[in-house]
Design a protein around this motif. Structure first.
Motif, PDB file in Angstrom:
ATOM      1  N   LEU B 330     -13.534  -1.418  -8.342  1.00 23.69           N
ATOM      2  CA  LEU B 330     -13.333  -2.348  -7.237  1.00 23.69           C
ATOM      3  C   LEU B 330     -12.060  -2.010  -6.476  1.00 23.69           C
ATOM      4  N   ILE B 331     -11.040  -1.679  -7.242  1.00 26.62           N
ATOM      5  CA  ILE B 331      -9.762  -1.354  -6.608  1.00 26.62           C
ATOM      6  C   ILE B 331      -9.905  -0.147  -5.689  1.00 26.62           C
ATOM      7  N   GLN B 332     -10.753   0.790  -6.086  1.00 26.98           N
ATOM      8  CA  GLN B 332     -10.977   1.972  -5.241  1.00 26.98           C
ATOM      9  C   GLN B 332     -11.515   1.613  -3.869  1.00 26.98           C
ATOM     10  N   LEU B 333     -12.072   0.442  -3.753  1.00 25.00           N
ATOM     11  CA  LEU B 333     -12.654   0.050  -2.467  1.00 25.00           C
ATOM     12  C   LEU B 333     -11.653  -0.643  -1.571  1.00 25.00           C
ATOM     13  N   LEU B 334     -10.464  -0.939  -2.078  1.00 18.57           N
ATOM     14  CA  LEU B 334      -9.499  -1.711  -1.296  1.00 18.57           C
ATOM     15  C   LEU B 334      -8.981  -1.039  -0.030  1.00 18.57           C
ATOM     16  N   PRO B 335      -8.925   0.290   0.016  1.00 20.52           N
ATOM     17  CA  PRO B 335      -8.448   0.879   1.281  1.00 20.52           C
ATOM     18  C   PRO B 335      -9.392   0.680   2.460  1.00 20.52           C
ATOM     19  N   ALA B 373      -0.307  -1.982  -2.074  1.00 18.57           N
ATOM     20  CA  ALA B 373      -0.896  -1.231  -0.964  1.00 18.57           C
ATOM     21  C   ALA B 373      -1.506  -2.165   0.068  1.00 18.57           C
ATOM     22  N   THR B 374      -2.225  -3.163  -0.390  1.00 19.25           N
ATOM     23  CA  THR B 374      -2.897  -4.033   0.578  1.00 19.25           C
ATOM     24  C   THR B 374      -1.923  -4.931   1.319  1.00 19.25           C
ATOM     25  N   LEU B 375      -0.802  -5.201   0.700  1.00 22.85           N
ATOM     26  CA  LEU B 375       0.184  -6.046   1.372  1.00 22.85           C
ATOM     27  C   LEU B 375       0.789  -5.364   2.582  1.00 22.85           C
ATOM     28  N   LYS B 376       0.615  -4.078   2.661  1.00 23.19           N
ATOM     29  CA  LYS B 376       1.171  -3.330   3.793  1.00 23.19           C
ATOM     30  C   LYS B 376       0.173  -3.167   4.925  1.00 23.19           C
ATOM     31  N   MET B 377      -1.028  -3.632   4.721  1.00 17.69           N
ATOM     32  CA  MET B 377      -2.051  -3.365   5.738  1.00 17.69           C
ATOM     33  C   MET B 377      -1.869  -4.225   6.967  1.00 17.69           C
ATOM     34  N   ALA B 378      -2.489  -3.790   8.022  1.00 18.72           N
ATOM     35  CA  ALA B 378      -2.314  -4.472   9.299  1.00 18.72           C
ATOM     36  C   ALA B 378      -3.149  -5.730   9.418  1.00 18.72           C
ATOM     37  N   ASN B 379      -4.273  -5.769   8.754  1.00 19.88           N
ATOM     38  CA  ASN B 379      -5.191  -6.893   8.912  1.00 19.88           C
ATOM     39  C   ASN B 379      -4.614  -8.152   8.259  1.00 19.88           C
ATOM     40  N   PRO B 380      -4.370  -9.200   9.035  1.00 17.45           N
ATOM     41  CA  PRO B 380      -3.744 -10.404   8.471  1.00 17.45           C
ATOM     42  C   PRO B 380      -4.571 -11.051   7.369  1.00 17.45           C
ATOM     43  N   GLU B 381      -5.881 -10.990   7.518  1.00 18.95           N
ATOM     44  CA  GLU B 381      -6.722 -11.609   6.501  1.00 18.95           C
ATOM     45  C   GLU B 381      -6.544 -10.901   5.161  1.00 18.95           C
ATOM     46  N   VAL B 382      -6.449  -9.587   5.221  1.00 17.83           N
ATOM     47  CA  VAL B 382      -6.251  -8.813   3.992  1.00 17.83           C
ATOM     48  C   VAL B 382      -4.939  -9.190   3.332  1.00 17.83           C
ATOM     49  N   SER B 398       5.573 -14.026 -16.822  1.00 17.70           N
ATOM     50  CA  SER B 398       6.809 -13.537 -16.211  1.00 17.70           C
ATOM     51  C   SER B 398       6.888 -12.024 -16.186  1.00 17.70           C
ATOM     52  N   GLU B 399       6.156 -11.394 -17.088  1.00 23.13           N
ATOM     53  CA  GLU B 399       6.174  -9.919 -17.067  1.00 23.13           C
ATOM     54  C   GLU B 399       5.611  -9.384 -15.769  1.00 23.13           C
ATOM     55  N   VAL B 400       4.672 -10.145 -15.236  1.00 23.61           N
ATOM     56  CA  VAL B 400       4.062  -9.698 -13.989  1.00 23.61           C
ATOM     57  C   VAL B 400       5.105  -9.668 -12.883  1.00 23.61           C
ATOM     58  N   ALA B 401       5.919 -10.709 -12.869  1.00 26.78           N
ATOM     59  CA  ALA B 401       6.964 -10.758 -11.846  1.00 26.78           C
ATOM     60  C   ALA B 401       7.884  -9.557 -11.974  1.00 26.78           C
ATOM     61  N   GLU B 402       8.185  -9.239 -13.208  1.00 24.85           N
ATOM     62  CA  GLU B 402       9.068  -8.105 -13.458  1.00 24.85           C
ATOM     63  C   GLU B 402       8.459  -6.805 -12.952  1.00 24.85           C
ATOM     64  N   GLU B 403       7.191  -6.636 -13.307  1.00 26.36           N
ATOM     65  CA  GLU B 403       6.529  -5.388 -12.904  1.00 26.36           C
ATOM     66  C   GLU B 403       6.418  -5.294 -11.393  1.00 26.36           C
ATOM     67  N   PHE B 404       6.139  -6.423 -10.803  1.00 23.31           N
ATOM     68  CA  PHE B 404       5.982  -6.436  -9.350  1.00 23.31           C
ATOM     69  C   PHE B 404       7.284  -6.047  -8.662  1.00 23.31           C
ATOM     70  N   THR B 405       8.340  -6.513  -9.242  1.00 23.60           N
ATOM     71  CA  THR B 405       9.638  -6.172  -8.671  1.00 23.60           C
ATOM     72  C   THR B 405       9.911  -4.691  -8.803  1.00 23.60           C
ATOM     73  N   LYS B 406       9.550  -4.144  -9.954  1.00 22.75           N
ATOM     74  CA  LYS B 406       9.758  -2.712 -10.163  1.00 22.75           C
ATOM     75  C   LYS B 406       8.984  -1.889  -9.151  1.00 22.75           C
ATOM     76  N   LEU B 407       7.903  -2.438  -8.717  1.00 27.69           N
ATOM     77  CA  LEU B 407       7.086  -1.716  -7.733  1.00 27.69           C
ATOM     78  C   LEU B 407       7.590  -1.934  -6.310  1.00 27.69           C
ATOM     79  N   LYS B 408       8.761  -2.497  -6.186  1.00 28.68           N
ATOM     80  CA  LYS B 408       9.353  -2.770  -4.873  1.00 28.68           C
ATOM     81  C   LYS B 408       8.560  -3.803  -4.083  1.00 28.68           C
ATOM     82  N   GLY B 409       7.932  -4.687  -4.825  1.00 31.80           N
ATOM     83  CA  GLY B 409       7.126  -5.697  -4.166  1.00 31.80           C
ATOM     84  C   GLY B 409       7.929  -6.652  -3.304  1.00 31.80           C
ATOM     85  N   LEU B 410       9.175  -6.890  -3.718  1.00 35.49           N
ATOM     86  CA  LEU B 410       9.955  -7.856  -2.963  1.00 35.49           C
ATOM     87  C   LEU B 410      10.163  -7.410  -1.528  1.00 35.49           C
ATOM     88  N   ARG B 411      10.398  -6.137  -1.402  1.00 36.57           N
ATOM     89  CA  ARG B 411      10.630  -5.624  -0.037  1.00 36.57           C
ATOM     90  C   ARG B 411       9.423  -5.898   0.849  1.00 36.57           C
TER      91      ARG B 411
END
Lengths: 303, 447
Positions: B330-335, B373-382, B398-411
């Motif tokens: 399913l993830i492969q279809l996200l782009p 990856a999807t958070l960077k897309m142009a489509n607002p709905e996405v 809370s581990e998820v939050a940690e991992e997300f931060t490591k992935l530079k999600g905050l930016r």
């Protein structure tokens, strides 16, 4: 693409191993996240799970029903349209039936010539398949033949018809019955919007009429009257002829089959009958013995 | 080969009609000429406007000579293709005969009559109304029981034309459901797709229209519609997965997906479980989405829509997707756009919504990098949907939050705060304030 073992699962595994109810179901601890939920802010806070009424999130799992004209369906509908156009083009090719060297219908007395197998198959089906052995009329279907036999050749029918409605509507699926054939005809016209000159709803008329040109073994199908304006000029010698003897099985009627060939009984104005040579009989359909039937021995198999 | 001038003058058409009427033994040949001439729309129009022309054909159609009958039927078929709106009405005198002949034995002739009727039904309400009064539905119900698949396909075609009428839900669908046609429609949906695919295609489209009409899903379900659609989709998915491309198979997949999707939405899922026990449906839907991604993205999206309807609120199906390790597929279809990534996010959201264990497994399957990856897309709905999924996953541990931060999600989230779309800004801010509080201030230094 899918991983190899998943592919294998999809294509090879037997159904019993694929029963979804055998799969483990994870524990569910879903918390509603609807907006404007009147949840107290006293929910414990540190894990970040508190529901605050001002949460902008509103994801709700939802089954989506799409109606026929939904824009998501547009692409598929367009492809369907093109597909049907192709089908239409292909049915135009139905028209291009291959020609074969000319041959004649093998039923004795019928010497119609054909140069396509389709033409012959249709001729056979239309004219030789559902034939009343009593009067040699041919019908497009079993059902109409049955109705004909009942109404024309069954004296019990006549008796019963005096007391109850016996004339059934010709339209399949309409189970209404009528006291007279005229009433039925009116019903066909009014309710089913049939034309008044529908050929398969003739009423019995006198059978004794003038001579017709013999010889041409062309078959006629039962007609009511000649259709209104725009009648087709009959083909040369398009007439009804009696067949030479035919032998219905276990016939108990009193009408002797005509032994002299080519002695016509009907005129142009009266419905034509189809005349065959010796239509071979196959026996009855297991109904009352007074009903005559001509069945064709050996169904033609065209597949 | 005979050649017929492409465009006949009116006089020539009149002459041809005359020959047909009075042609005696040559009649068949004149009819053949007429048939070819009637392939041209202009000639069709001239012909129907001639006095008595249709009556002549009707007479021959119901008349004595079988070959003339056949040729007359071919002529009518050509006329039925006419784009001109008056053509259908002009052909009405012939319909009682066309219908009568449906119960005849000559398969080719029956096919001809069926296609003609189907074409006549397509555009014109007056024609449909008359045909209904003349009993077309019971006639079709008898006809479909023939063993000849070409005839069955033609019946399906006629029915599909009837069922598309605007008033079909009121005037046509109830009659069809009462006529006993539907079990025969379903019977063509066998998992041996290459045999008689044409018939299956027509019947599947009929099923789609029946389901869309929303008249009586219950009956269709009881007759096994869900089970049939599911099995056939599994079979087709299997075929696509092995790479063997059946040409035109999408014409069958499309209506199956639609029927299944809407039946799922219309009925309580628990009630359908007996017909949905074959879990291979899930990978099949994924395969179909992947296989049709390039040639028919709309079809891929519809496949994912069915997945959504299966997973929404269903712990059974959400668990199964995780158990079968379908999340990476399913993830492969996200782009991919055109509604595909949105639908995937819906499905992922359905799974996340079930709770903590589901979120954990989603994370383990690689959801977070995908969301980045999807958070960077142009489509607002996405982006909005991605935020919805993200908040559920973050809330699970809370581990998820940690991992997300490591992935530079905050930016990413901070960037979204400057976006013009209010919905996106709100959500991004909310997450930063409530789920990543411990990271966002310290995070600035770490970034």
């Amino acid at each position: 693409m899918l991983q190899p073992d998943l592919l294998r699962f999809l294509t090879e595994t037997e159904s019993t191993d694929t029963d979804i109810l055998a799969f483990p179901v994870l524990h569910v601890d879903t918390r509603p996240k609807e907006p404007n939920l009147e949840k107290l802010a006293s929910d414990c806070g540190d894990d970040g799970n508190e529901e605050i009424p001002s949460s902008p999130f509103n994801f709700t799992p939802q089954q989506i029903r799409l109606n026929k004209d939904h824009e998501i369906f547009e692409d598929g509908d367009i492809h369907r349209h093109f597909y049907l156009q192709d089908v239409a083009a292909n049915t135009a090719e139905l028209s291009e039936t291959p020609k074969v060297s000319a041959f004649r219908c093998h039923i004795a007395g019928c010497s119609q010539l054909f140069d396509t197998l389709d033409g012959y198959e249709h001729h056979y089906s239309a004219l030789h398949r559902h034939v009343c052995s009593g009067c040699k009329r041919s019908f497009p279907s079993d059902r109409l033949l049955d109705i004909h036999i009942l109404e024309w050749h069954d004296s019990l029918f006549q008796v019963m018809a005096e007391k109850q409605s016996m004339y059934q509507c010709l339209v399949e699926g309409c189970d209404l019955k009528f006291k007279t054939s005229k009433e039925r005809k009116n019903h066909l016209i009014k309710t089913h919007r049939y034309p008044p000159d529908f050929r398969f709803d003739k009423s019995k008329k006198s059978k004794r009429k003038q001579e017709k040109t013999p010889h041409h073994k062309d078959m006629s199908m039962e007609v009511s009257e000649a259709p209104g304006a725009g009648g087709v000029e009959p083909e040369h010698g398009e007439s009804m002829e009696l067949c030479a003897s035919c032998e219905p099985d276990r016939q108990e009627n009193t009408d002797p089959p005509h032994r002299e060939p080519l002695k016509p009984r009907y005129s142009h104005k009266v419905p034509h009958t189809i005349c065959f040579g010796q239509g071979s009989t196959r026996g009855f359909r297991g109904r009352r013995k007074k009903w005559w039937r001509t069945c064709i021995a050996g169904k033609m198999n065209w597949n | 080969m005979d050649t017929v001038a492409n465009l006949l003058s009116r006089e020539q058409v009149v002459d041809l009609l005359h020959r047909v009427q009075h042609g005696g033994e040559e009649r068949v040949n004149h009819l053949r000429t007429l048939r070819k001439a009637l392939r041209t729309p202009e000639t069709q129009l001239i012909f129907i406007k001639l006095e008595n022309s249709i009556q002549v054909l009707a007479g021959l159609l119901s008349g004595s000579n079988a070959q003339c009958q056949l040729e007359a039927a071919h002529c009518l078929l050509e006329l039925s293709h006419s784009p001109h709106p008056s053509a259908g009405l002009a052909c009405l005198p012939t319909t009682p005969y066309l219908l009568t002949y449906l119960s005849g034995q000559s398969d080719k002739f029956t096919e001809l009559c069926l296609y003609t009727l189907g074409n006549l039904c397509a555009e014109n309400e007056a024609v449909r109304e008359k045909l209904l009064a003349q009993g077309i539905v019971p006639a079709l119900a008898s006809c479909i029981q023939r063993h000849n698949l070409a005839v069955v396909e033609a019946v399906g075609f006629v029915l599909s034309q009837l069922l598309q009428a605007k008033d079909a839900p009121v005037n046509i669908v109830p009659i069809v459901l009462a006529s006993g046609l539907t079990p025969h429609l379903l019977a063509t949906l066998q998992p041996v797709p290459q045999y008689g695919m044409g018939a299956a295609i027509e019947c599947a489209w009929c099923l789609h229209y029946l389901v869309c009409s929303n008249v009586d899903d219950g009956t269709l379900v009881v007759q096994g519609a869900v089970s049939k659609c599911s099995s056939l989709l599994i079979a087709l998915g299997g075929v696509m997965a092995t790479g063997s491309t059946e040409e035109g198979v999408e014409m069958l997949v499309w209506p199956l997906l639609r029927s299944l999707g809407n039946l799922l939405a219309g009925c309580k899922l628990e009630g359908l479980h007996p017909q949905l026990r074959d879990s291979r449906l899930l990978p099949a839907l994924c395969v179909l989405a992947q296989a049709f991604l390039q040639p028919h993205p709309a079809l891929a999206r519809e496949s994912l829509w069915v997945l959504n309807n299966l997973t929404a609120g269903s712990s059974v199906f959400c668990s199964a997707i995780l158990f079968l390790k379908l999340v990476p597929a399913l993830i492969q279809l996200l782009p991919f756009s055109k509604g595909i990534n949105c639908m995937v996010l819906q499905v992922l959201g359905n799974i996340a919504h079930q709770g903590t264990e589901y979120c954990t497994q989603l994370t383990q399957a690689g959801l977070l990098p995908a969301l980045c990856a999807t958070l960077k897309m142009a489509n607002p709905e996405v982006v909005t949907l991605s935020l919805e999924v993200l908040v559920m996953v973050l809330a699970s541990s809370s581990e998820v939050a940690e991992e997300f931060t490591k992935l530079k999600g905050l930016r990413l989230l901070e960037a979204i705060q400057y976006n013009s779309e209010g919905e996106m800004r709100l959500r991004a801010s909310y997450i930063l304030e409530h789920h990543l509080t411990s990271y966002s201030e310290a995070g600035a230094a770490a970034l």
